[in-house]
Design an enzyme around this catalytic site. Sequence first.
Site, mmCIF file in Angstrom:
data_model
loop_
_atom_site.group_PDB
_atom_site.id
_atom_site.type_symbol
_atom_site.label_atom_id
_atom_site.label_comp_id
_atom_site.label_asym_id
_atom_site.label_seq_id
_atom_site.Cartn_x
_atom_site.Cartn_y
_atom_site.Cartn_z
ATOM 1 N N TYR A 1 29.066 -10.253 71.673
ATOM 2 C CA TYR A 1 27.967 -10.556 72.595
ATOM 3 C C TYR A 1 26.758 -9.669 72.341
ATOM 4 O O TYR A 1 25.625 -10.143 72.179
ATOM 5 C CB TYR A 1 28.429 -10.392 74.050
ATOM 6 C CG TYR A 1 27.336 -10.767 75.032
ATOM 7 C CD1 TYR A 1 27.206 -12.081 75.459
ATOM 8 C CD2 TYR A 1 26.414 -9.831 75.477
ATOM 9 C CE1 TYR A 1 26.185 -12.447 76.326
ATOM 10 C CE2 TYR A 1 25.393 -10.182 76.331
ATOM 11 C CZ TYR A 1 25.276 -11.492 76.753
ATOM 12 O OH TYR A 1 24.249 -11.846 77.584
ATOM 13 N N HIS A 2 26.982 -8.375 72.304
ATOM 14 C CA HIS A 2 25.865 -7.447 72.205
ATOM 15 C C HIS A 2 25.197 -7.502 70.837
ATOM 16 O O HIS A 2 24.038 -7.109 70.685
ATOM 17 C CB HIS A 2 26.344 -6.029 72.524
ATOM 18 C CG HIS A 2 26.991 -5.938 73.865
ATOM 19 N ND1 HIS A 2 28.349 -6.133 74.035
ATOM 20 C CD2 HIS A 2 26.474 -5.705 75.098
ATOM 21 C CE1 HIS A 2 28.633 -6.021 75.330
ATOM 22 N NE2 HIS A 2 27.525 -5.766 75.984
ATOM 23 N N TYR B 1 30.097 -11.618 85.790
ATOM 24 C CA TYR B 1 29.956 -10.174 85.552
ATOM 25 C C TYR B 1 29.015 -9.597 86.598
ATOM 26 O O TYR B 1 27.877 -10.048 86.723
ATOM 27 C CB TYR B 1 29.391 -9.995 84.150
ATOM 28 C CG TYR B 1 29.105 -8.589 83.694
ATOM 29 C CD1 TYR B 1 30.113 -7.650 83.548
ATOM 30 C CD2 TYR B 1 27.814 -8.224 83.329
ATOM 31 C CE1 TYR B 1 29.845 -6.382 83.070
ATOM 32 C CE2 TYR B 1 27.538 -6.958 82.851
ATOM 33 C CZ TYR B 1 28.552 -6.039 82.714
ATOM 34 O OH TYR B 1 28.285 -4.787 82.236
ATOM 35 N N LYS C 1 13.180 6.051 74.250
ATOM 36 C CA LYS C 1 14.096 5.478 75.220
ATOM 37 C C LYS C 1 14.492 6.601 76.172
ATOM 38 O O LYS C 1 15.005 7.640 75.738
ATOM 39 C CB LYS C 1 15.353 4.938 74.530
ATOM 40 C CG LYS C 1 15.120 3.729 73.640
ATOM 41 C CD LYS C 1 14.906 2.455 74.421
ATOM 42 C CE LYS C 1 16.126 2.052 75.192
ATOM 43 N NZ LYS C 1 15.934 0.772 75.916
ATOM 44 N N ASP D 1 20.229 4.330 78.917
ATOM 45 C CA ASP D 1 20.235 2.972 78.385
ATOM 46 C C ASP D 1 20.200 3.029 76.857
ATOM 47 O O ASP D 1 19.273 3.577 76.276
ATOM 48 C CB ASP D 1 19.032 2.199 78.916
ATOM 49 C CG ASP D 1 18.859 0.857 78.220
ATOM 50 O OD1 ASP D 1 19.887 0.259 77.851
ATOM 51 O OD2 ASP D 1 17.706 0.426 78.040
ATOM 52 N N HIS E 1 20.377 0.220 74.770
ATOM 53 C CA HIS E 1 19.852 -0.981 74.114
ATOM 54 C C HIS E 1 18.521 -0.643 73.445
ATOM 55 O O HIS E 1 17.536 -0.361 74.125
ATOM 56 C CB HIS E 1 19.623 -2.104 75.122
ATOM 57 C CG HIS E 1 20.882 -2.686 75.670
ATOM 58 N ND1 HIS E 1 21.501 -2.206 76.793
ATOM 59 C CD2 HIS E 1 21.657 -3.718 75.245
ATOM 60 C CE1 HIS E 1 22.590 -2.921 77.050
ATOM 61 N NE2 HIS E 1 22.707 -3.840 76.114
#
Length: 738
Positions: free
Chosen positions: A244-245, A90, A601, A605, A607
Amino acid sequence: MSGKPSTDLDLNPAPDAEAPSWEAIARKELKGRDILDLSTITPDGLTIKPLYGPQDLPEGVGAALPGVAPFMRGPRATMYAGQPWTIRQYAGFSTAEESNAFYRRNLAAGQKGLSVAFDLATHRGYDSDHPRVSGDVGKAGVAIDSVEDMKILFDAIPLDEMSVSMTMNGAVIPTLAMFIVAAEEQGVPAAKLTGTIQNDILKEFMVRNTYIYAPEPSMRIVADIIAYTAAEMPRFNSISISGYHMQEAGATTAQELAYTLADGIEYVRAAMARGLTVDQFAGRLSFFFCIGMDFFKEVAKLRAARMLWAKIMEDFGATDDRSKMLRTHCQTSGVSLTEQDPYNNIVRTSYEALAAVLGGTQSLHTNGFDEAIALPTEFSARIARNTQLILQHETGVTRTVDPLGGSYYVEALTKQLADKALELMDEIEKAGGMTKAVEAGIPKSRIEESAAARQARVDKGEDVVVGVNRFRLENEEAIDFLVVDTEDVRRRQIKRLAEIRRSRSQSECEAALARLEDLARSGDGNLLEAAIEAARARASLGEISTAMENGFGGRHTAVHRLNKGVYADAYAGDPEYDILKKRISDHVDTAGRTPRVLVAKLGQDGHDRGAKIIASAFSDLGFDVHLSDLFATPQDAAQKAVELDVDVVGVSTLAAGHLSLVPQLIEELKALGRGEIQVVCGGVIPARDYDPLFKAGVAEIFGPGTNVLDAGRALLGVIKGERRNTRMPLTETVRDHG
């Protein structure tokens, strides 16, 4: 003696009735300790015994074969003995030109497929000239604003021969449309394209947050893409259902497994609601799992996923084996990487890669060892790629299909994980399916609780992380890392956008965008088909996204909640925790108010694992904690800080935009007459960025791995005016992985 074993040695002797049992031998070795002390209860609630035997094998295991439903032992009969997994690294950074050159070098060095990382502006459906993305262009991925960028990205890469995976969810319609048009103009029709588009919006609402539209129109987009690709792109995977996340955000292994499959069920229902039969599209669904450090659980997770998915698809009426077959890409864990002693990450990634292979993945990405510090360099990317080449060519793992099949432990663990996942999936079904569960915040809340509990275990030393909470180096060795000049990238992108807008037929472009907006508003027609026409007319990614946004009635804004009590429960009775709580309480008595913190944040982004962990833990400690909206600009965060009258703004940063966004925040606070509000930073911040941030006015910096109690003490010191400009490591090491 000759030193050679006897030729008549009985390797399977009959049990001796007089021989002591394993339990008796074990008790003798333990000198009075209970054998049950050797058992482990995992965060999933699984019980791991110290010894497994034939009695632990689930019924029917002996008859299981690879390539045969339910595919627990692998989707293909010969697996790697016939063809190794695909090395699919990736990558994407800066401009399309630089990413293209990087891809071509990697392909020449042995990589077999492409996996594209887009920058955060692209993920969120903004063109590079949008004012909200000034610090995000070219960071954590490649900037794509138009078909022209996409053509450059794949220049001299034959798209009829190369499989391309694209991690895209929020702006999935314009991204896939531009890929299709770029291929057309390379002479490759859509029917010949191979690869995968992620198109997994439900997990964005759970953990990664790079959504644009509300859940209902977002699910329409998913179904439109499945329908279009089923009809026009028979070799292309329409969705990569991603766990995954979830693991990166703190999910346990069982949660990742359960919620990923529950997402898959929801997507199947959405496609079938369009009139498609399950066998028309299910063979092009794919999955994407994270591979962490709990080695045997990760192996068992992939085996359990295949077994469960085959049964789920049979219940949907699938008759074609390809519809029942769970095929997956895997990626080693980003959250397991550490800033401290970073060369340890090479070892971690190698073990994780081996687990993915022994679990039977179809393709794999291995992370760079420096990704807890900054974007990976070519040096770290080469080591990551070679980790897979060594696995394929030097270890012998490709010789035998499912070499762990028949292991008493692995088979029992596979069954135990599957059973636990079914329990969690039943909770989702009772909530009305995953879309309803996401709207109610059920999976997000469960994952955030698991993340906070994990952090507490690391802080207390119950979960050992080598080089972080045990076996730390006294002096850390500095390493080189990649730096992207986002201002230069943005200037170049804006220039290309302006050229495209000057040269295109504005009337054709506007007509195509108007039709797309009408389709979004009416609910009729296929959005991807309309977006392809807009891309051919050279509409930009941001223009296509905005047209749908207008039709859908605006961008989606999520409601964020704090999970309180998880950290307090984990630290119940801990003297250091109680002392810090008392210090905060004493400060309240002295200052006349509770110390108030805004956790922010900045940029695009999404996350928020680290931000949520810190906010939850600090709230339990006694701070008055508030969360900013996601995707805040420095102006947004400053305004909210003033409105809330906070003492400190804590900026959680991950995607390398801190050097531009944090100084802007400090200047905005000063412009509002509240320059006394302190700013601290935590997250993935390279050591060489500390001095510029301190000079800009940052009071404290918390790097990856900081103990949360230490961070709490430091924050109280900032509020009381007792400390400034020191370096402490903090907890947010996950990168934006695909």
